[in-house]
Design an enzyme around this catalytic site. Structure first.
Site, short mmCIF file in Angstrom:
data_model
loop_
_atom_site.label_atom_id
_atom_site.label_comp_id
_atom_site.label_asym_id
_atom_site.label_seq_id
_atom_site.Cartn_x
_atom_site.Cartn_y
_atom_site.Cartn_z
N LYS A 40 -0.04 51.82 23.80
CA LYS A 40 -0.94 51.49 22.68
C LYS A 40 -1.28 52.70 21.79
CE LYS A 40 -3.49 47.78 24.99
NZ LYS A 40 -4.83 47.25 25.27
N GLY A 67 -10.26 52.68 26.24
CA GLY A 67 -9.49 52.00 25.20
C GLY A 67 -10.14 50.71 24.71
N1 NAP Z 1 -10.60 40.46 28.40
C1 NAP Z 1 -9.62 41.06 27.75
O1 NAP Z 1 -8.95 40.46 26.90
C2 NAP Z 1 -9.33 42.52 28.00
C3 NAP Z 1 -8.59 43.27 27.06
C4 NAP Z 1 -8.35 44.63 27.31
C5 NAP Z 1 -8.81 45.20 28.50
N2 NAP Z 1 -9.51 44.44 29.40
C6 NAP Z 1 -10.03 45.04 30.65
O2 NAP Z 1 -10.80 46.15 30.27
C7 NAP Z 1 -10.79 47.10 31.32
C8 NAP Z 1 -10.81 48.49 30.72
O3 NAP Z 1 -9.59 48.72 30.03
P1 NAP Z 1 -9.37 50.04 29.18
O4 NAP Z 1 -8.04 49.90 28.55
O5 NAP Z 1 -10.55 50.32 28.33
O6 NAP Z 1 -9.30 51.15 30.34
P2 NAP Z 1 -9.58 52.72 30.18
O7 NAP Z 1 -9.22 53.20 28.83
O8 NAP Z 1 -8.95 53.33 31.38
O9 NAP Z 1 -11.19 52.84 30.33
C9 NAP Z 1 -11.84 52.59 31.54
C10 NAP Z 1 -13.36 52.68 31.33
O10 NAP Z 1 -14.01 52.37 32.57
C11 NAP Z 1 -14.80 53.49 32.99
N3 NAP Z 1 -14.75 53.64 34.44
C12 NAP Z 1 -13.67 53.49 35.24
N4 NAP Z 1 -14.00 53.73 36.52
C13 NAP Z 1 -15.32 54.05 36.54
C14 NAP Z 1 -16.24 54.39 37.57
N5 NAP Z 1 -15.87 54.45 38.85
N6 NAP Z 1 -17.53 54.63 37.21
C15 NAP Z 1 -17.92 54.55 35.91
N7 NAP Z 1 -17.08 54.24 34.89
C16 NAP Z 1 -15.80 53.98 35.20
C17 NAP Z 1 -14.18 54.68 32.30
O11 NAP Z 1 -15.12 55.73 32.24
P3 NAP Z 1 -14.61 57.26 32.04
O12 NAP Z 1 -14.34 57.41 30.58
O13 NAP Z 1 -15.74 58.08 32.51
O14 NAP Z 1 -13.37 57.42 32.88
C18 NAP Z 1 -13.84 54.07 30.92
O15 NAP Z 1 -14.99 53.95 30.13
C19 NAP Z 1 -9.55 46.81 32.15
O16 NAP Z 1 -9.98 46.51 33.44
C20 NAP Z 1 -8.90 45.59 31.51
O17 NAP Z 1 -8.56 44.65 32.48
C21 NAP Z 1 -9.79 43.12 29.17
#
Ligand code: NAP
Length: 265
Positions: A73, A137
């Site tokens: 992405k 993201g």
């Molecule tokens: N419903 C939908 O259509 C849709 C679409 C896209 C994504 N999603 C879901 O969204 C989720 C996040 O995706 P992403 O692409 O944003 O991932 P990402 O870029 O890896 O971001 C992950 C986020 O979660 C936080 N996090 C992870 N582990 C943590 C912990 N142990 N304690 C506190 N904060 C934590 C991270 O904080 P840090 O910055 O501190 O690491 C960051 O803010 C995924 O699980 C995905 O399944 C859903």
């Protein structure tokens, strides 16, 4: 799927790994329902080969567009000929339209899908105070879409503070009229509370915010789709909050993707 002929238009999805993606099933059904003579197929490509594949796709005259997911992405932004202002500020693209002359136009629809999902369920973010857990993201895309929707306050709370600060800075540059604050785990004082972290996906994950601070006048929205009722949603319901699940974000996004990539009969 309609019979594939020499006239059939092609769309794709780029990912690595790719076996788990559900977009082909969803968008192929949508095309069938709408009578589109087209097919969306998975293109499994690793990061090292992305540039070569995309340059080939530009030359493919019956390719109409493609969806882009993990891990491409961010890298795809610089491979597009044109990217929306919002996608540029977010630093990511998840949908690309190929114009007739081969130009690739990129857009990020994660956030628009989230906002459309809220609205479809009667939850209007305009003029509301929003608490957003996460600055990854998905949170970035959602933050920009909420700013675009005209929220009255956006509070970002993320484990890594520098990412919250960076997101606030980019929001200030692009949406100077929207107040953005850096928050703690306490969501009180906000009308809509959003979990845009990956917490809740795995059993035993800690909760993304302090649920003891939730009050019945708040709506708690998830982006996690599996489980359907996350631990956060269960805790929010116990405290009398309205909850909104993660699935509508994807469902609405598929519509937006089809529209952006011109999947029409
Ligand atoms: N419903 C939908 O259509 C849709 C679409 C896209 C994504 N999603 C879901 O969204 C989720 C996040 O995706 P992403 O692409 O944003 O991932 P990402 O870029 O890896 O971001 C992950 C986020 O979660 C936080 N996090 C992870 N582990 C943590 C912990 N142990 N304690 C506190 N904060 C934590 C991270 O904080 P840090 O910055 O501190 O690491 C960051 O803010 C995924 O699980 C995905 O399944 C859903």
């Amino acid at each position: 799927m309609t019979e594939i002929t020499g006239r059939t238009a092609i769309w794709g999805i780029l990912a690595d790994p790719i076996h788990h993606v559900k977009t082909p099933q969803a968008l192929n059904s949508l095309m069938q329902e709408r009578g589109v003579d087209g097919v969306l197929i998975p293109f499994h490509v690793g990061a090292d080969d992305l540039t070569a594949l995309v340059s080939g796709l530009k030359a493919m005259r019956n390719l109409k567009g493609f969806v882009v997911t993990v891990p491409h992405k961010t890298a795809i932004v610089d491979l597009c000929d044109d990217v929306s202002k919002q996608a540029r500020a977010i630093g990511a693209v998840n949908t690309v339209r190929r114009e007739a002359d081969g130009r690739l136009v990129g857009e990020m629809l994660d956030g628009a899908g989230f906002v459309a999902g809220l609205r479809e369920n009667g939850i209007e973010p305009r003029g509301r105070r929003i608490y957003l857990a996460g600055a990854g993201g998905a949170a970035n895309a959602i933050a920009f879409a909420l700013a675009e929707a005209g929220v009255s306050l956006l509070t970002i709370a993320n484990r890594t503070l520098s990412k919250s600060e960076d997101l606030r800075q980019r929001l200030a540059e692009n949406h100077p009229s929207v107040p953005v604050e850096i928050g703690t785990g306490d969501p009180s004082g906000h009308e809509i509370v959003v979990n845009a972290t990956s917490l809740g996906l795995k059993e035993g994950d800690p909760l993304p915010l302090d649920v003891t601070r939730l009050t019945p006048d708040q709506t708690v929205a998830e982006i996690i789709m599996q489980p359907e009722v996350t631990a956060l949603m269960a805790a929010a319901r116990e405290r009398g909050c309205r909850t909104h699940p993660g699935r509508p974000m994807l469902a609405c996004q598929l519509e937006l993707m089809a529209e952006f990539m011109e999947m029409r009969p």
